[in-house]
Design an enzyme around this catalytic site. Structure first.
Site, PDB file in Angstrom:
ATOM      1  N   GLU A 122       0.851  -1.195   0.000  1.00 41.74           N
ATOM      2  CA  GLU A 122       0.000   0.000   0.000  1.00 41.74           C
ATOM      3  C   GLU A 122       0.891   1.251   0.000  1.00 41.74           C
ATOM      4  O   GLU A 122       1.855   1.306   0.760  1.00 41.74           O
ATOM      5  CB  GLU A 122      -0.897   0.022   1.235  1.00 41.74           C
ATOM      6  N   GLY A 262       3.528   2.026  10.996  1.00 38.44           N
ATOM      7  CA  GLY A 262       3.256   1.145  12.133  1.00 38.44           C
ATOM      8  C   GLY A 262       3.043  -0.303  11.728  1.00 38.44           C
ATOM      9  O   GLY A 262       3.663  -1.211  12.253  1.00 38.44           O
ATOM     10  N   ALA A 263       2.149  -0.505  10.766  1.00 35.06           N
ATOM     11  CA  ALA A 263       1.825  -1.870  10.372  1.00 35.06           C
ATOM     12  C   ALA A 263       0.961  -1.838   9.120  1.00 35.06           C
ATOM     13  O   ALA A 263       0.537  -0.767   8.681  1.00 35.06           O
ATOM     14  CB  ALA A 263       1.078  -2.586  11.489  1.00 35.06           C
ATOM     15  N   MET A 264       0.706  -3.023   8.578  1.00 32.31           N
ATOM     16  CA  MET A 264      -0.059  -3.106   7.331  1.00 32.31           C
ATOM     17  C   MET A 264      -1.014  -4.291   7.377  1.00 32.31           C
ATOM     18  O   MET A 264      -0.633  -5.408   7.719  1.00 32.31           O
ATOM     19  CB  MET A 264       0.923  -3.226   6.151  1.00 32.31           C
ATOM     20  N   GLU A 265      -2.249  -4.013   6.967  1.00 34.09           N
ATOM     21  CA  GLU A 265      -3.352  -4.961   7.140  1.00 34.09           C
ATOM     22  C   GLU A 265      -3.492  -6.008   6.027  1.00 34.09           C
ATOM     23  O   GLU A 265      -4.606  -6.493   5.790  1.00 34.09           O
ATOM     24  CB  GLU A 265      -4.661  -4.161   7.232  1.00 34.09           C
ATOM     25  N   ASN A 266      -2.407  -6.407   5.363  1.00 35.74           N
ATOM     26  CA  ASN A 266      -2.488  -7.417   4.292  1.00 35.74           C
ATOM     27  C   ASN A 266      -3.407  -8.572   4.687  1.00 35.74           C
ATOM     28  O   ASN A 266      -3.347  -9.058   5.814  1.00 35.74           O
ATOM     29  CB  ASN A 266      -1.109  -7.984   4.015  1.00 35.74           C
ATOM     30  N   GLU A 299      -5.215  -2.889  12.750  1.00 35.80           N
ATOM     31  CA  GLU A 299      -4.986  -3.724  11.560  1.00 35.80           C
ATOM     32  C   GLU A 299      -6.003  -4.859  11.499  1.00 35.80           C
ATOM     33  O   GLU A 299      -6.497  -5.211  10.423  1.00 35.80           O
ATOM     34  CB  GLU A 299      -3.564  -4.291  11.545  1.00 35.80           C
ATOM     35  N   HIS A 302      -9.285  -3.677  10.137  1.00 33.13           N
ATOM     36  CA  HIS A 302      -9.265  -3.461   8.689  1.00 33.13           C
ATOM     37  C   HIS A 302      -9.775  -4.685   7.920  1.00 33.13           C
ATOM     38  O   HIS A 302     -10.160  -4.556   6.760  1.00 33.13           O
ATOM     39  CB  HIS A 302      -7.832  -3.176   8.207  1.00 33.13           C
ATOM     40  N   GLU A 321      -9.553   4.321   6.538  1.00 29.59           N
ATOM     41  CA  GLU A 321      -8.685   4.741   7.638  1.00 29.59           C
ATOM     42  C   GLU A 321      -9.444   5.505   8.731  1.00 29.59           C
ATOM     43  O   GLU A 321      -9.273   5.237   9.915  1.00 29.59           O
ATOM     44  CB  GLU A 321      -7.495   5.551   7.119  1.00 29.59           C
TER      45      GLU A 321
HETATM   46  N1  B3K Z   1      -2.878   0.942   5.689  1.00 26.21           N
HETATM   47  C1  B3K Z   1      -1.547   1.076   6.226  1.00 26.21           C
HETATM   48  C2  B3K Z   1      -0.851   2.310   5.797  1.00 26.21           C
HETATM   49  C3  B3K Z   1      -0.095   2.185   4.544  1.00 26.21           C
HETATM   50  C4  B3K Z   1       0.728   3.427   4.276  1.00 26.21           C
HETATM   51  C5  B3K Z   1       1.471   3.318   3.010  1.00 26.21           C
HETATM   52  N2  B3K Z   1       2.312   4.435   2.729  1.00 26.21           N
HETATM   53  C6  B3K Z   1      -1.537   1.028   7.714  1.00 26.21           C
HETATM   54  C7  B3K Z   1      -2.828   1.320   8.355  1.00 26.21           C
HETATM   55  O1  B3K Z   1      -3.361   2.406   8.303  1.00 26.21           O
HETATM   56  O2  B3K Z   1      -3.381   0.424   8.925  1.00 26.21           O
HETATM   57 ZN    ZN Z   2      -5.269   1.800   8.783  1.00 22.19          ZN
END
Ligand code: B3K
Ligand code: ZN
Length: 878
Positions: A122, A262-266, A299, A302, A321
């Site tokens: 992302e 911080g983190a990513m919700e893959n 996360e 999400h 978000e």
């Molecule tokens: N969705 C990601 C943020 C990604 C930022 C990329 N530059 C984390 C979050 O908001 O949960």
């Molecule tokens: Zn987020």
């Protein structure tokens, strides 16, 4: 660089039903083979449009259309795309690209962090992995095979469920993962590394068993309990409060050390900055524990607000978000203290998001245009976006809000949608009209809500005259009135809430109500008001506005002591402190002697003596408004005066309240060797350490020895670190140096603890801050390629060490600009983040303005400026 506009949105010409990926990972490169089942996104027999795939920094190896290799003249490649002409409405496209993860310092796409491979896609990172339709409205089912050397990378992960795995000769192995849920490419993830796995499980509300796994580097395996616990509580809470159940059989979190945020919700495979996973009482502070809980929850949430229902395009970013921040804030409020959480969030919003909304990068919650989307992961999209959702919740009430979200998830499951779709679901579920409310999505800037009142004893009426306005922001000179939900009550002389009866209404409104202010000017008349009331306005900060009401200092004292609403008690104390500080700043500027309004001291004494009050609340009240907030409130901010006066007031409070502070400090007691991360224990530590900070200002030998003792004997990092902060900011050079050295030696193998060590020093306001920061940059543990280190040193200096950053000769600005220029080359997203303090130049005096602008101009003149840095610098100078 080109600007992209929301109004130019067009549906994709092609769709990708299936995505099959194979990654061959090597030390000096990776090969990515993709097989895409595609079709044209239109009915009928019209001519097929060209297919334009996104791609950046890729070495294209081969292209096959329906199994036929394409000759080099059958497609065009440029810096950002691969274009070819399909001949059938449905076809299979097979592409091989070569990339170099080991050289990827931008930490976007596929990269190496320490010894492991990981991804961050992302918003537009997937195009750095392979050519693709890298846009959130193209959703596809992914099957991913990862191949690597077994000894170095025993763990191979991707989204969804593990299907098969096996061995290759030469010590290599592979694993194939399949994600049954169609998703946009930004939710793709891959991990390969030598990781330790912590297992747990969760039984969902329908009785399904979900495997929970946290993967960390082996040495961190003792630090995952809190993250796992937070995950399980989040899963339960989303079932209870939103009726949302987890949907795969496995949920994985991987901690990596090098991560841009911080983190990513893959989907099914969240990748986290290790700072948002690891927490152990010996090494992490309460603040870190809180952050782990918040980010894990965010996360996880999400999975519904973001993954099952995603964004149509990046202008809709706040759809996921803002909503998800609102959800994690409510989760935190339910798990801990609702009032304290609200105070923390409002403090943060007002010091930071309000500044953004008043600066050159101001944008609506749904922006109209951008150059680089990475620059729009902002406080406005996240925090103001969450406030917008909170207002909807306030206007509808919990039950009707839930009806609305049920309809939203139901109606749009598996779709990529817009903020308008979210509002439409809330409207349709409840038969309401939010047309005017939607201005919160399209208009930038912080509204001012000016309220005046009049009491008429003869008719027993009390009038509130509300006037709203909103300052111009870039591209938006005029604003239309917003819908401002204003929660309020009227208090009698004893501080009791009075019954509310609005003129023209049959029914009373109880003793607290939400007024909807919708006009530029609007009058509310309360009847049967038997004595002149004191209004308690904008309770819980029910709208993100600047409230102006002519409270006297005595009014504020009264509210700070008596308002039954906890949030507004804090707010009254806070605004009293702001008023006192602002007055003293003027006196200081006029060169006159400072004298503290004893009412501030007495409020602080009263809350300190009130042992019935939540200790965390007391700590929040004692914490004076930050320098950043005072700067935000000022027309022209005099940094030196703000710093001097605030420190002076802190000293006055410490001197005037020494006795009661010691009493309370001792009463609270220390935690000994037992540590608990529950709200009450955290509250106790928070107050005790706030008091320690004050007591150290008295410069008594008693406080110094208490502080040194706490540093040496603390049974947890929260207390140890609080003592270290107090020592570092004290004049006791010898004790300070001894503590810093001891700390660095003891924790040299713990990068996250060293980040704290860096941050404490980089933010110390004592003179010589720049020289200290420069020395830190050459410390062996510093590494400019690690975003956590950059944030701990450069970020802390520029954002929290205002006295030193703004030193009059401009050397603070020059230093930060130098770092940005270096980071622009390595990691544009981090470079762009570090720019924020310089973009605020309009707030300062002419000399500092000139110095800050000179640095921005110097950056703008650099060759090879990334789109990230270019956008922020050019908009700041415009
Ligand atoms: N969705 C990601 C943020 C990604 C930022 C990329 N530059 C984390 C979050 O908001 O949960
Ligand atoms: Zn987020």
């Amino acid at each position: 660089p080109t600007t992209i506009h929301l109004t130019d949105y067009k549906q994709p010409d092609y769709l990708i039903d299936e995505t099959h990926l194979t990654f061959e990972l090597f030390e000096d490169h990776a090969l990515v083979h993709s097989r895409l089942a595609m079709r044209v996104n239109a009915d009928g027999e019209g001519a097929l449009p060209p297919l334009v795939l996104h791609g950046q920094e890729l070495m294209l190896q081969s292209v096959k259309l329906d199994d036929q290799s394409l000759a080099a003249d059958a497609y065009q490649v440029d810096e950002n795309s691969l274009t070819l002409q399909p001949v059938a409405r449905e076809f299979e496209l097979a592409i091989t690209t070569r990339i170099e993860p080991q050289n990827n310092t931008a930490l976007e796409g596929l990269y190496k962090s320490g010894g492991m491979f990981c991804t961050q896609c992302e918003a537009e990172g997937f195009r750095k992995i392979t050519y693709y339709l890298d846009r959130p409205d193209v959703m596809s089912r992914f099957t991913t095979t990862v191949m690597a050397k077994r000894d170095a990378y025993p763990v191979l992960l991707s989204n969804g469920n593990l299907i098969t795995s096996g061995e290759h000769e030469g010590g290599r192995h592979w694993a194939t993962w399949e994600d049954p849920f169609p998703k946009p490419a930004y939710l793709f993830a891959l991990v390969a590394g030598d990781l330790y796995r912590i297992d747990d499980s969760f039984t969902t509300m329908s009785g399904r068993e979900v495997e929970l796994r946290i993967y960390v580097e082996p040495e961190n395996r003792e630090q995952c309990g809190h993250a796992m616990d937070s995950l399980k509580r989040s899963m339960r809470w989303d079932e209870d409060v939103y009726g949302r159940e987890y949907d795969l059989d496995i949920f994985m979190i991987v901690a990596v050390n090098d991560f841009n945020m911080g983190a990513m919700e893959n989907k099914g495979l969240n990748i986290f900055n290790s700072s948002c996973v690891l927490a152990h009482p010996d090494t992490a502070t309460d603040a870190a524990f809180q952050r782990v809980e918040a980010v894990v929850a965010h996360e996880y949430f999400h999975n519904w607000s973001g993954n099952r229902v995603t964004c149509r395009d990046w202008f809709q970013l706040s759809l996921k978000e803002g909503f998800t921040v609102f959800r994690d804030a409510e989760f935190n409020a339910d798990m801990n203290s609702r009032t304290v959480k609200r105070i923390e969030d409002v403090t943060f919003l007002r010091a930071n998001q309000f500044a953004e909304d008043a600066g050159p990068m101001a944008h609506p919650v749904r922006p109209d245009s951008f150059i680089e989307i990475s620059n729009f992961y902002t406080l406005t999209i996240y925090e103001k976006g969450a406030e917008v959702v909170r207002m909807l919740h306030t206007l509808l009430g919990a039950e009707r809000f839930r009806k609305g979200t049920d309809l939203y998830f139901d109606r749009h499951d598996g779709q990529a949608v817009t903020c308008d779709d979210f509002i439409a679901a809330l409207e349709d579920a409840n038969g309401v009209d939010f047309t005017q409310f939607k201005r919160w999505y399209s208009q930038a800037g912080t509204p001012v809500l000016q309220i005046d009142s009049r009491y008429d004893a003869a008719t027993s009426t009390f009038q509130l005259l509300c006037r709203q306005s909103c300052p111009a922001t870039p591209g938006q000179p005029e604003k239309q009135p917003f819908v401002i939900p204003m929660r309020m009550a009227l208090l009698d002389g004893e501080g009791r809430e009075m019954p509310l009866q609005l003129a023209g209404e049959d029914q009373g409104r109880g003793t607290e109500t939400v007024l909807a202010v919708t006009e530029a000017e609007q009058l509310f008349v309360f009847e049967n008001v038997t004595e002149e009331p004191l209004p308690s306005l904008l309770r819980e900060f029910s709208a993100p506005v600047k409230l102006v009401y002519p409270y006297s200092r005595d009014d504020r004292v009264f509210l700070a002591m008596h308002d039954p609403d906890g949030f507004n008690r804090w707010e009254a104390a806070q605004s009293l402190a702001v008023d006192v500080l602002q007055g003293l700043i003027q006196i200081h500027q006029a060169g006159r002697p400072l004298l503290l309004d004893q009412r501030l001291l007495e409020v602080h004494r009263a809350v300190l003596e009130d042992t019935a009050l939540d200790a965390a609340m007391v700590a929040e009240i004692l914490r004076l408004p930050s320098e950043a907030y005072l700067i935000e409130l000022a027309e022209v901010a005099d940094v030196d005066a703000i710093h001097h006066v605030r420190e002076w007031v802190r000293r006055e409070l410490a001197t005037g309240l020494t006795e009661v502070m010691w009493t309370r400090f001792r009463q609270l007691g220390d935690d000994g060797s037992s540590y608990s991360a529950d709200a009450e224990s955290m509250a106790r530590r928070s107050l005790r350490n706030t008091l320690l900070g004050y007591l150290m200002l008295t410069e008594s030998s008693e406080s110094l020895s208490a502080c040194v003792q706490q540093f040496v004997e603390a049974g947890n990092m929260t207390d140890r670190q609080a003592a270290l902060v107090a020592l570092v900011n004290s004049p006791h050079e010898q004790q300070k140096q001894a503590a810093l050295d001891e700390f660095a030696q003891r924790w040299s193998d713990y990068p996250l603890v060293m980040d704290q060590w860096f941050g404490i020093q980089a933010s110390s306001p004592l003179p010589g801050g720049l020289e200290r920061v420069q020395a830190l940059m050459s410390h062996a543990a510093f590494n400019i390629r690690n975003p956590n280190k950059v944030r701990a040193v450069i970020g802390a200096f520029a954002n929290q060490n205002l006295a030193n950053f703004h030193r009059a000769d401009g050397e603070g600005y020059r230093f930060v600009a130098d770092q940005i220029i270096e980071l622009n080359r390595l990691n544009p997203q981090i470079a762009s983040r570090m720019l924020t303090p310089l973009t605020r130049w309009r707030k300062f005096d002419a000399s500092r303005q000139a110095l800050m602008k000179a640095e921005l101009t110097r950056i703008l003149a650099c060759e090879d400026l990334s789109a990230d840095v270019y956008e922020v610098v050019s908009k700041s100078l415009a």
